[in-house]
Design a protein around this motif. Sequence first.
Motif: not given
Ligand code: HEC
Length: 220
Positions: A63-69, A106-108
């Motif tokens: 799921f995370c890969a949608n954004c984090h690759g 979104f992350m919250e």
């Molecule tokens: C819709 C897009 C999206 C999805 C899906 C998403 N993320 Fe993120 N995430 C982001 C973005 C954008 C940021 C950077 C936010 C900021 O600038 O503070 C982030 C930041 C983070 C960070 C902080 C990284 C750092 O270097 O400080 C973590 C940890 C993280 N995400 C975990 C997850 C995990 C685990 C999942 C899946 C369960 C997930 N994310 C899914 C968009 C997403």
Amino acid sequence: MNIHPSLHAALGMLLAVVCGAAAAQASPGAQPTGTIEERLSVILQDPQQLETYARMGQKVSLFCANCHGDGGNSVKSDVPNLAGQNPTYLLTQVRQFADGSRRFEFMERLIKAMSVDERLGVAVYYARQPVNPQPVRDAALVAEGKKYYDKVCWRCHGEQGRGSESFARVAGQQTAYLTQTLQHYRSGTGSRVNPLMAANTRQMTDADLRAIVAYVSSMR
Ligand code: HEC
Ligand code: HEC
């Protein structure tokens, strides 16, 4: 970054499916105790648990890969890589999203929907993934950035930018994300305030910032 509305809508459903299945698979056995950091250090020292949690983390990461690759190597410049990140640092950020001390809506919502096991799973999974560093586009700029980094940043983030339990890995991080994050720390206006990073970015000019980003993103 802009989040496609369909991704928001899919969030609840997808999480229930992905994480529900992952949680069922993990079956950690005896009820674990202690803080999440204590549990992480137990997992890291136990090869069998490490495998179980990494596998669960891999499922959640779809799921995370949608954004984090794939494997946490982001393909969007304004979304951070999670690959190779220190697991303790990653959990700290997860907690900050959950308690609102780091803001990104979104992350919250996403993090609040995750169980403790799922948080541990993604932390250990991403920590083990290799990072694809960004290509060097301007060698002179990179050399300038290295000078600055070696004077100021290495003390906390490490000579090679690999971080530690308290400090983020920065090596190979995405350029737009680095730029934005450093600007926010410098101005103190962003969604993320940190006294150590404020002190270490205050003197930074825009030219310094560009050079640092060029160097840090190319570190291996
Ligand atoms: C819709 C897009 C999206 C999805 C899906 C998403 N993320 Fe993120 N995430 C982001 C973005 C954008 C940021 C950077 C936010 C900021 O600038 O503070 C982030 C930041 C983070 C960070 C902080 C990284 C750092 O270097 O400080 C973590 C940890 C993280 N995400 C975990 C997850 C995990 C685990 C999942 C899946 C369960 C997930 N994310 C899914 C968009 C997403
Ligand atoms: C005294 C220690 C210290 C020094 C020196 C320092 N940092 Fe940091 N840095 C931190 C801490 C602590 C955090 C995590 C803050 C948080 O949770 O928001 C951080 C976070 C970051 C992040 C965000 C990482 C992420 O994944 O979101 C970047 C990028 C960063 N630092 C770059 C730098 C650069 C570039 C320098 C040199 C100009 C530098 N730091 C110097 C302590 C330091």
